[in-house]
Write an enzyme that holds these catalytic residues in place. Structure first.
Site, mmCIF file in Angstrom:
data_model
loop_
_atom_site.group_PDB
_atom_site.id
_atom_site.type_symbol
_atom_site.label_atom_id
_atom_site.label_comp_id
_atom_site.label_asym_id
_atom_site.label_seq_id
_atom_site.Cartn_x
_atom_site.Cartn_y
_atom_site.Cartn_z
ATOM 1 N N ASP A 32 -21.625 38.627 -4.871
ATOM 2 C CA ASP A 32 -21.529 39.218 -3.552
ATOM 3 C C ASP A 32 -20.134 39.133 -2.983
ATOM 4 O OD1 ASP A 32 -22.633 40.511 -1.336
ATOM 5 O OD2 ASP A 32 -22.863 38.601 -0.270
ATOM 6 N N LYS A 53 -31.831 50.114 0.910
ATOM 7 C CA LYS A 53 -31.372 50.641 2.206
ATOM 8 C C LYS A 53 -31.598 52.150 2.244
ATOM 9 C CE LYS A 53 -28.133 46.832 2.749
ATOM 10 N NZ LYS A 53 -26.731 46.364 2.805
ATOM 11 N N ARG A 107 -36.007 75.909 7.300
ATOM 12 C CA ARG A 107 -35.433 74.647 7.781
ATOM 13 C C ARG A 107 -35.977 73.449 6.995
ATOM 14 N NH1 ARG A 107 -31.659 72.754 8.135
ATOM 15 N NH2 ARG A 107 -30.950 74.776 8.846
ATOM 16 N N LYS A 123 -31.792 35.441 -2.718
ATOM 17 C CA LYS A 123 -30.577 35.446 -1.899
ATOM 18 C C LYS A 123 -30.364 34.082 -1.263
ATOM 19 C CE LYS A 123 -30.946 40.382 -1.044
ATOM 20 N NZ LYS A 123 -30.848 41.463 -0.070
ATOM 21 N N GLU A 160 -28.393 36.032 -6.227
ATOM 22 C CA GLU A 160 -27.137 36.406 -5.572
ATOM 23 C C GLU A 160 -26.257 35.174 -5.412
ATOM 24 O OE1 GLU A 160 -27.621 38.729 -1.930
ATOM 25 O OE2 GLU A 160 -26.003 37.573 -1.016
#
Lengths: 289, 289, 289, 289, 289, 289
Positions: F226, F143, F108, F175, F205
């Site tokens: 963006d 992320k 597993r 940002k 950004e």
């Protein structure tokens, strides 16, 4: 509180706390401070002054605070000369007040951290002062104490220096062995570009001016000029004409740095400010009640 | 293999391995040695010589070996100048052979450990050489790099020095604040004796000869004579007459140590050999195949 | 709060906290206290008394406090019988008040630490009581639970005992195998003296009186008399005449210790007080609201 | 190799290795085994026999092997009495051969682990032998040494016992406080069933026969009969008629266990086999070459 | 504060704190948030709203709170949609107020934890909604992210699901390879029963109805019906008649689950709710002051 | 062995080993694989094939190998489809041979690592295939799963993608909140340049074309566009004219990516390839002997 020469963003408190707990565990051993436990009454209180025994640049007071307050959160530490500020010989840096036992038991850990980091800041600030008026920045290397790199690089910032790579992964630095293995400088730079992410800066180390030309042509972001004389450095600056960041390296010390900076290079790197800095001599003076 | 000046029992291998893994993790970061991965073919092999760029006493080769072999167990490291031996400028200390990538990637960690520990051994050996012919032993303090104390004390042994306390728990060392808090030197020693186990040695720090007398009367095992002039030290040795171990401390350096040793003290302690030792300049020279 | 028989310096709080967090993680597992979560309302409060189910000496309440307060800092623990004090059967040691869920969930960890350490303190205090009126101190050994040595040695101190070595590094203890390997007792002691720092105490284990003489002549600080009869021990004390600390060891228990102490030895060591002490029977009695 | 009475699946080697490294670090301290380093030549070899000083059931030899081989992988350990087998007084359990220094330095860690775990196995095996011929299984509790629970539960298995819950998360065990908080036994069982996963077994502790009836009606998988006399236990077995597993608990010892087992209960749990087991007396006998 | 659909006992705070510290260390790296340090004044304050960019079930807010407050304990986080509650697209979940720098620096760690766990809760809640009105419970598997199992199983509970085994040690689950190795299903169950403690539930995986009969006869507590059609499942439910818990597994998704639940099985297990759940899209909206 | 589409430098083995040991400890729990121990004879051997149940790109086989070999170094794993190669549905990836128990117990953990990382590689490779023939590189974000970032970024490289920042410290990414706090884009870039080291790349950004112009004028190395439409992106590429690296971000998926790539941007970043990748369905097929 004195104003710092260099305002530096503090290190994350939880990382400082972890390092201090490990150091306290190392210094308390299995049975703790048996001298203090035997001789100092639990009720005794202390008032101690952290003072400089020599002039220097301060770095690492958060470790000092954490050392005392980890052993006893009721200890009060008030800072008068913060990280990034200069201290004169004999000047008080901080006052520590609270129960005497934990203050005595944490003293060595507090001094070991702050003395070492202040020593690095002081060595850095000294080199920085010697290049004042030139565009050159002083930068450190990866020649740091194993386990303490992030802290030592912080001390460099307190000294007014800049940080080079933190590790092998946050920048490409192509040295002679890489060039040989890649089959030449141009190929090495191309290989680096093709595999690295766009945030990755590419620097290449060169010994000769013809290599410099090749590196510029191949599009290096920075070029490390290794062990070149001031004359050669000056020529390199001229030929580069702002097309890349130029870093001088090798045999940098208090005697040589001014001449190097005068050549117009952007950066001067020194391993000695981290690997061979003298500890700044700090001491804790206990006041009689 | 060269014979060591000082044969020293090696550090436990599993502790060395742990320290090296942490240091490699610090230096490889998240993405590893991106320069080497981009420029050096996986199949390339290297043959490198670890050499001294200045003369000194070697310490910490087990860290060097572990750095290379943790990244690749097939790397062969053969030592010619072992820990505890002296190396001349330019002399080869070890030969490293194997795949080029992991050798290049581990180089800095290997040098950071061995350079630092050899620096401490060299500083120690220098002081030891200056007291040759006297009964005085050179000893270190607790002024060590946080997290590396056991390793730095090992380096002191490689330099021919002796270790003082490893931590606050393996010996009683009564200093001025303890004496004040305990209500006097005699009381402090008595309190220490009554609480400490029989394996615990009791040392007391004194500034004056009358304190020395009191300490001897109270049965201290050792007496630290703090910042005394050679004349005072000589008188202290005379008065003690072998009843206790005498340690001279304060302002010890290459200029002062011979005079201190000539007074007949048993021990001379130095913080500088650990907290301010210069890194020994070592380098890795890659041989062309 | 009851006065302790033996006032003992507390263990560093951050080390206790670490040990308790590990133990809570071990006992809560992956899903936590699923019984309590299913059956006890989040709003329920508890008032519980930590009480002794048998008489004994208390040690380890800081672990108990930490167990409850790590799970919920709002839990209040008030101690009436502190570490180092004796408790009668049925006597209340502490009162715990707060949210019911974390009190129930931390109960077992709290009792496992405090029961074990109090068991060691109780076993020690029992032997100490049997040698009262003699100069003999009861001392522990390195026969401790892996990972808990510093805590178990603390419990020995709470019991009125003294600590022997904490590890192989804080004292020389020359046993038969060392003597054979070194080529005799005198040589072994000389080798130890020449390599060890001045804070290191040298003890040697002997089986026979002629070895005792040799050890005394060679300058041992302490001598461990292994498995000697009271008559032999008495003779050893007589011959030593205060020149070294004498430790009796082997077959020490509640039946034999008084006779051993009566011989005049300085120390009597027992492995059983740590490796085979019965847990002190403590329980948590929940009061109905 | 002797055949074990109880064949037990070994513990994962990497977990044993981690525990042993921590214990070696605890016992070697900062400077290691300074006695052995000073007195035993690096070239000396040893041949030692691990033998039982009293009869018992062996558990924990993997820790013993790991202790020696972590310090030096060239040490050979050959086992003649494996985990789960019985040893007679004086019988050899294993032979250890290799360099003398690491064998001497690892001895105490090896014995501390194996002595403790064999003590638990021996205590368990003794209770198991007293219930032979009845259907009762002996089971342990969560009254284990903090940090060593998985290892102590393994020792219980070596003793022929069975394991109860490993932590608060791998089974529901509803005790009196839970029952009160939930508003009754039936409600507590229903609440447990509705929140727990299907792999979770539900046990409830009862003091009286009417509670037993309620627990059976509410569908408990197991029922812990707390501190009941043999007569009450027998009646509980009769009324239960196989509808649930019955566990007897409270005041279980070598004197009482046979009568408890004779009542027909399925399980008898004992905290003492883990929290108060005497260390099995093992020793290392060095053979003269 | 919104009421949760599913009230779930929170995870132990010290385990959440440890996980968050590791994640912050991973995201801050060696030099911390250099962008924020360079551009945002130390005195700037922020007011940010954690909002859902899509509808879902919330899980993991304790990680979010810990991320902000570990960096700066003065940050205030007030929750309006707690763990176990549903959130609409655009709905505010929490408001974060405090110094701007640590809020910006902790943002990603906060979102990474809460987005992932909410994604698992949302996927689970979706399946749970599809079996509403049937007796079937949705359960997870051991197909979880290495290192995050306890947290992901908590998220499953927030989604209204139930937890299967947390690890290989808290339940017996006999699969085909075990059956073959044991020499048949009956033997495998008997072997499991004879070695496992009484708190251990025994489940067996079967592919065919004849195996189901054998498993029931052998006394399995639960039976996993692997990849059976609804018709076969229905027949399995009929034949079992409540004698064991029945779990359907294999090819479970939003399209198939209702039909499976309609067969009357007790449990439906899905690996996808943990191993392949989409992160719930959450964002931090900074309010202009 | 199949040739990888993308040759990727392996992760350092000691980091893989540490992660695998933690995952095995999580999955083995306290008592280990009790099912296998009960049902599979210690002498049984297995021969299993790791196969793909769906097509994909492989990543993470070193974790798979480590899982098996940590439990038993005698297990042999031979790879036919290495990291960075594509696998067809049903194709064998590796063959595992050795003792059956540890193979079953590690299964597993092996699958959890390799399935997750291959899922990320597969999602990445899919996006990469959709931009083939354009200059655009696919890149990941921060992320990622807490604790697994370095491994997930490695999987992105196996998928043919490139890595963006590994942490907040290895690049400046300005940002909207930073721009506001700094008092405008130009000021923010200047502040970044003045504090960051020379190896640090500065990205900003922007949402609008006028911001793009400002960023170019201020000397940003890269510009993140963006959530711009393909038309806007195309115009941005035109205006930039190669003066900076352009990264498109926001709403990137299999449907939209080709149009974005066709605009001529250099980079397209996707959070979904790490935070929401489906696990690649892999299985272990045991061969009958």
């Amino acid at each position: 509180m004195k104003k710092p020469v260099i305002p530096v963003e503090p290190l994350p408190a939880f990382l400082v706390a972890d390092a201090v707990r490990s150091a306290l565990a190392e210094d308390l051993g299995r049975a703790g401070d048996i001298t203090t436990a035997a001789t100092v009454p639990a009720s005794a209180r202390a008032h101690a002054v952290l003072a400089a025994r020599e002039p220097g640049r301060i770095a690492g007071l958060d470790f000092c605070i954490a050392a005392f307050r980890t052993l006893d959160p009721s200890i009060d530490v008030s800072i008068s000369v913060p990280d990034g500020a200069d201290v004169a010989r004999g000047e008080a840096i901080a006052v520590i007040r609270g129960p005497a036992r934990p203050i005595l038991s944490a003293e060595r850990v507090a001094l070991n951290f702050t003395g070492r980091l202040s020593g690095i800041a002081t060595a850095t600030a000294h080199l920085v002062s010697l290049v004042a008026g030139t565009p050159a920045r002083v930068t450190c290397t990866r020649k740091t104490t194993p386990g303490l790199r992030a802290f030592e690089k912080y001390a460099v910032r307190c000294g007014g220096g800049y940080n080079h790579r933190f590790a092998l992964d946050d920048g490409i630095l192509i040295k002679d062995n890489h060039i040989v293995a890649a089959g030449g400088l141009t190929r090495a730079i191309a290989a680096a570009r093709s595999s690295a992410g766009h945030m990755v800066h590419v620097e290449v180390e060169v010994d000769r001016l013809d290599q410099l030309e090749e590196a510029l042509a191949a599009g290096a972001n920075s070029i490390l000029l290794d062990n070149m004389s001031p004359d050669l450095l000056r020529e390199a600056v001229r030929r580069t004409g702002g097309r890349a960041v130029l870093e001088a390296s090798g045999n940098i010390n208090a005697t040589t740095i001014a001449a190097v900076a005068a050549t117009g290079v952007d950066l001067i790197s020194s391993g000695a400010i981290t690997h061979s800095a003298k500890c700044l001599d700090l001491g804790l003076d206990f006041q009689t009640a």
